[in-house]
Design a protein around this motif. Structure first.
Motif, mmCIF file in Angstrom:
data_model
loop_
_atom_site.group_PDB
_atom_site.id
_atom_site.type_symbol
_atom_site.label_atom_id
_atom_site.label_comp_id
_atom_site.label_asym_id
_atom_site.label_seq_id
_atom_site.Cartn_x
_atom_site.Cartn_y
_atom_site.Cartn_z
ATOM 1 N N MET A 171 1.704 11.580 -8.356
ATOM 2 C CA MET A 171 3.072 11.969 -8.188
ATOM 3 C C MET A 171 3.474 11.276 -6.917
ATOM 4 O O MET A 171 2.591 11.434 -5.791
ATOM 5 N N PHE A 172 4.674 10.553 -6.796
ATOM 6 C CA PHE A 172 5.052 10.045 -5.686
ATOM 7 C C PHE A 172 6.618 10.711 -5.387
ATOM 8 O O PHE A 172 7.300 10.985 -6.066
ATOM 9 N N LYS A 173 6.932 10.732 -3.920
ATOM 10 C CA LYS A 173 8.195 11.087 -3.536
ATOM 11 C C LYS A 173 9.327 10.111 -3.949
ATOM 12 O O LYS A 173 10.188 10.325 -4.550
ATOM 13 N N GLU A 174 8.789 8.605 -3.826
ATOM 14 C CA GLU A 174 9.375 7.667 -4.340
ATOM 15 C C GLU A 174 8.445 6.465 -4.535
ATOM 16 O O GLU A 174 7.513 6.488 -3.948
ATOM 17 N N THR A 175 8.832 5.516 -5.210
ATOM 18 C CA THR A 175 7.981 4.326 -5.377
ATOM 19 C C THR A 175 8.541 3.200 -5.947
ATOM 20 O O THR A 175 9.653 3.248 -6.634
ATOM 21 N N GLN A 176 7.848 1.865 -5.666
ATOM 22 C CA GLN A 176 8.304 0.778 -6.162
ATOM 23 C C GLN A 176 7.722 0.259 -7.372
ATOM 24 O O GLN A 176 7.902 -0.803 -8.092
ATOM 25 N N LEU A 177 6.659 1.223 -8.045
ATOM 26 C CA LEU A 177 6.062 0.892 -9.113
ATOM 27 C C LEU A 177 6.822 0.722 -10.330
ATOM 28 O O LEU A 177 7.663 1.263 -10.598
ATOM 29 N N GLU A 185 0.992 -1.173 0.063
ATOM 30 C CA GLU A 185 0.125 -0.301 -0.040
ATOM 31 C C GLU A 185 0.647 1.237 0.000
ATOM 32 O O GLU A 185 1.905 1.244 0.733
ATOM 33 N N SER A 186 0.617 2.168 -0.789
ATOM 34 C CA SER A 186 1.356 3.399 -1.094
ATOM 35 C C SER A 186 0.547 4.608 -1.213
ATOM 36 O O SER A 186 -0.787 4.334 -1.447
ATOM 37 N N HIS A 187 1.112 5.747 -0.764
ATOM 38 C CA HIS A 187 0.309 6.956 -0.891
ATOM 39 C C HIS A 187 0.926 8.058 -1.848
ATOM 40 O O HIS A 187 2.071 8.272 -1.706
ATOM 41 N N ASP A 196 10.695 13.689 -11.749
ATOM 42 C CA ASP A 196 9.961 15.105 -11.799
ATOM 43 C C ASP A 196 10.926 15.547 -10.602
ATOM 44 O O ASP A 196 11.272 14.957 -9.647
ATOM 45 N N PRO A 197 11.010 17.014 -10.504
ATOM 46 C CA PRO A 197 11.706 17.677 -9.681
ATOM 47 C C PRO A 197 10.984 17.420 -8.100
ATOM 48 O O PRO A 197 11.622 17.316 -7.424
ATOM 49 N N GLU A 198 9.536 17.022 -8.368
ATOM 50 C CA GLU A 198 8.897 16.734 -6.948
ATOM 51 C C GLU A 198 9.032 15.117 -6.650
ATOM 52 O O GLU A 198 8.583 14.724 -5.537
ATOM 53 N N GLY A 199 9.455 14.491 -7.611
ATOM 54 C CA GLY A 199 9.576 13.027 -7.079
ATOM 55 C C GLY A 199 9.479 12.149 -8.721
ATOM 56 O O GLY A 199 10.377 12.371 -9.508
ATOM 57 N N ILE A 200 8.330 11.222 -8.581
ATOM 58 C CA ILE A 200 8.244 10.540 -9.945
ATOM 59 C C ILE A 200 6.834 10.672 -10.193
ATOM 60 O O ILE A 200 5.972 10.248 -9.472
#
Length: 97
Positions: free
Chosen positions: A45-51, A29-31, A83-87
């Motif tokens: 937009m994620f700061k980081e993700t495993q997707l 589960e991710s947010h 992205d500068p904000e994450g992914i």
């Protein structure tokens, strides 16, 4: 802000949205935050993700207003963009409830 389909050469109008999204995939589960939304998919937009590309996901977009129901959908990852904000993760819907 609404961007016209002609401007983007897309089949559906894309709306810019800033709401929390709960994403479930592979028992994780991710947010993230909804970046944009159309009838065919969502940018998250994620700061980081495993997707990864092709991952199947279940989504719940949680609107920030009382009385507005959450959007629930299923889909798969079609792009990941740094992205500068994450992914920024693009999801194409296969089912929307």
């Amino acid at each position: 802000m609404v961007v016209s389909a002609e401007m983007e050469k897309r089949s559906f109008i894309r709306m810019m949205v800033d709401s929390p999204v709960q994403v479930r995939f592979a028992n994780i589960e991710s947010h993230g935050r909804c970046h944009d939304l159309s009838a065919s998919g969502m940018g998250i937009m994620f700061k980081e993700t495993q997707l990864q590309l092709g991952d199947k996901v279940a989504l719940e977009l949680k609107p920030g207003r009382p009385g507005v129901l959450a959007l629930q959908a299923e889909g798969h990852v079609v792009h990941l963009q740094p992205d500068p904000e994450g992914i920024l993760v693009g999801v194409e819907f296969s089912k929307v409830d």
